[in-house]
Design a protein around this motif. Sequence first.
Motif, mmCIF file in Angstrom:
data_model
loop_
_atom_site.group_PDB
_atom_site.id
_atom_site.type_symbol
_atom_site.label_atom_id
_atom_site.label_comp_id
_atom_site.label_asym_id
_atom_site.label_seq_id
_atom_site.Cartn_x
_atom_site.Cartn_y
_atom_site.Cartn_z
ATOM 1 N N VAL A 1 1.493 -6.713 5.905
ATOM 2 C CA VAL A 1 0.141 -6.249 7.201
ATOM 3 C C VAL A 1 0.503 -7.255 7.972
ATOM 4 O O VAL A 1 -0.148 -8.509 7.560
ATOM 5 N N ILE A 2 1.020 -7.450 9.298
ATOM 6 C CA ILE A 2 0.933 -8.977 10.660
ATOM 7 C C ILE A 2 -0.157 -8.829 11.120
ATOM 8 O O ILE A 2 -0.100 -7.675 12.160
ATOM 9 N N ILE A 3 -0.538 -9.105 11.782
ATOM 10 C CA ILE A 3 -2.404 -9.851 12.684
ATOM 11 C C ILE A 3 -1.877 -10.311 13.216
ATOM 12 O O ILE A 3 -1.223 -11.673 13.079
ATOM 13 N N GLY A 4 -2.118 -10.171 14.898
ATOM 14 C CA GLY A 4 -1.483 -11.010 15.637
ATOM 15 C C GLY A 4 -3.340 -12.101 16.092
ATOM 16 O O GLY A 4 -4.617 -10.587 15.854
ATOM 17 N N ALA A 5 -3.393 -12.810 15.856
ATOM 18 C CA ALA A 5 -4.633 -13.444 16.262
ATOM 19 C C ALA A 5 -5.107 -13.649 17.615
ATOM 20 O O ALA A 5 -6.534 -13.025 17.809
ATOM 21 N N HIS A 6 -4.602 -13.474 18.697
ATOM 22 C CA HIS A 6 -5.084 -13.055 19.897
ATOM 23 C C HIS A 6 -5.220 -11.299 20.326
ATOM 24 O O HIS A 6 -5.169 -11.049 21.524
ATOM 25 N N ASP A 7 -4.643 -9.997 19.589
ATOM 26 C CA ASP A 7 -4.872 -9.060 19.525
ATOM 27 C C ASP A 7 -5.806 -8.606 19.985
ATOM 28 O O ASP A 7 -6.790 -8.303 19.001
ATOM 29 N N PRO A 8 -5.666 -8.136 21.303
ATOM 30 C CA PRO A 8 -7.112 -6.775 21.921
ATOM 31 C C PRO A 8 -7.100 -5.619 22.031
ATOM 32 O O PRO A 8 -8.069 -4.586 21.438
ATOM 33 N N ALA A 9 -5.958 -5.254 20.677
ATOM 34 C CA ALA A 9 -5.842 -4.183 20.523
ATOM 35 C C ALA A 9 -5.589 -3.394 19.060
ATOM 36 O O ALA A 9 -6.950 -2.796 18.515
ATOM 37 N N THR A 10 -5.127 -3.893 18.344
ATOM 38 C CA THR A 10 -5.058 -3.467 17.485
ATOM 39 C C THR A 10 -6.088 -4.726 16.441
ATOM 40 O O THR A 10 -4.780 -5.891 16.121
ATOM 41 N N THR A 11 -7.038 -5.516 17.114
ATOM 42 C CA THR A 11 -8.067 -6.541 16.681
ATOM 43 C C THR A 11 -7.661 -6.980 15.383
ATOM 44 O O THR A 11 -7.094 -6.665 14.079
ATOM 45 N N PRO A 12 -7.313 -8.843 14.768
ATOM 46 C CA PRO A 12 -7.875 -8.976 13.525
ATOM 47 C C PRO A 12 -8.542 -8.325 12.781
ATOM 48 O O PRO A 12 -7.792 -8.005 11.489
ATOM 49 N N GLN A 13 -9.413 -7.841 13.243
ATOM 50 C CA GLN A 13 -9.808 -6.988 12.106
ATOM 51 C C GLN A 13 -9.577 -5.791 11.438
ATOM 52 O O GLN A 13 -9.984 -5.089 10.611
ATOM 53 N N ALA A 14 -9.022 -5.099 12.573
ATOM 54 C CA ALA A 14 -8.257 -4.036 12.152
ATOM 55 C C ALA A 14 -7.277 -4.200 11.215
ATOM 56 O O ALA A 14 -7.285 -3.158 10.029
ATOM 57 N N GLY A 15 -6.436 -5.039 11.400
ATOM 58 C CA GLY A 15 -5.684 -5.418 10.396
ATOM 59 C C GLY A 15 -6.423 -5.620 9.203
ATOM 60 O O GLY A 15 -5.877 -5.786 8.050
ATOM 61 N N GLU A 16 -7.304 -6.511 8.621
ATOM 62 C CA GLU A 16 -8.048 -6.955 8.034
ATOM 63 C C GLU A 16 -8.376 -5.892 6.588
ATOM 64 O O GLU A 16 -8.537 -5.025 5.873
ATOM 65 N N ILE A 17 -8.696 -4.522 7.779
ATOM 66 C CA ILE A 17 -9.650 -2.806 7.390
ATOM 67 C C ILE A 17 -8.228 -3.125 7.140
ATOM 68 O O ILE A 17 -8.355 -2.268 5.360
ATOM 69 N N VAL A 18 -6.627 -2.415 7.079
ATOM 70 C CA VAL A 18 -5.619 -2.181 6.514
ATOM 71 C C VAL A 18 -4.908 -3.009 5.022
ATOM 72 O O VAL A 18 -4.962 -2.356 4.195
#
Length: 260
Positions: A205-222
Amino acid sequence: MQIEIDGLSFHVRLDGPETAPVLMLSNSLSSNLSMWDAQIEAFTRRWRVLRYDQRGHGGTEVSDRPVSFERLADDAIAILDALDIPKVHFCGVSMGGMTGMTLMTRHPKRIERAVLANTAARMGPAELWNARIRATREGGMEAVVDATIARWFTEAFRARAPETVAAVREMILSTPAAGYAACCAAIRDMDQREAIRAIRHPVLVIIGAHDPATTPQAGEIVHAAIRGSRAVTLDAAHLSNIEAPDAFDEAVTAFLSEKP
C-alpha cells in the motif's frame, strides 16, 4: 491497440520485452494510461508493461450503463483474456487501486503481487460525488479540473513542475465527462472495507503523506485490513507516481521483484 470488451472499444498498450512477466497498470479517475509515462523506463527493465484506459477514460469508449467496481475488475480480466495472459502483477493508483482490490477478491487466481497506491476502500460522503457528477454534467471537465489539480499535487510541486502539471491538466480536460461521472458513481457506491479482509496476496500500500483525497488514514485502513500487507509513505499528494516518481518506482520495483 484497441480491444473490444463488453461492446466497447478499450485502449490498451504494451511496452517492454515480450518474454518478461507482465505488470498491469490501472489509471486513476479522470486520467488515462499516459499518467504512467514516468514509470515506463524503469518498469520495462523487468516487466512487460500492460497499460489500459479504464472505461469512459482516454481512448476507451464511454458506456451508457452504470459502472461498478465489479464491472471495472471484469474489464481488466477481459483484457488479459483477449491477450492470452493468465496472471499478472498489478499496480493501480486511486480508482486503479480500488479496481485492484476488487480484482483480488473477485478474480484472485489472476493476480500475483499487487500495489495499491493512493487509494481507499471507501470514499464518502455520497453528496461529494453527487456534486462532482452534477458539476461535470452542467459544465464539463472544466468545472472540476482546478480542484482536481489542487488535490492531486502539493503546492510546492505545482510551483516547481508547471509543465508536468499543465500536461496533467490537459489529460483531465480530455476525459469524457460522461465517463468521469459514471466512475464517480462507482466510487460513491463502493465499500470494500470488509471484502478486502479476505485478500491473501502480497500487497504493498503506497500512501501520499500530503494526500487530501485518499488520505493517509484511508491508506492505513487498507493496510490494516489486508493481512500481511506492507505500507510505505511517500512525500507527495494524490498522484505519487508523478510527484515522487523515483521513490514510487523504487518502492514498486523492490516489492514486485521479491522472491516468493
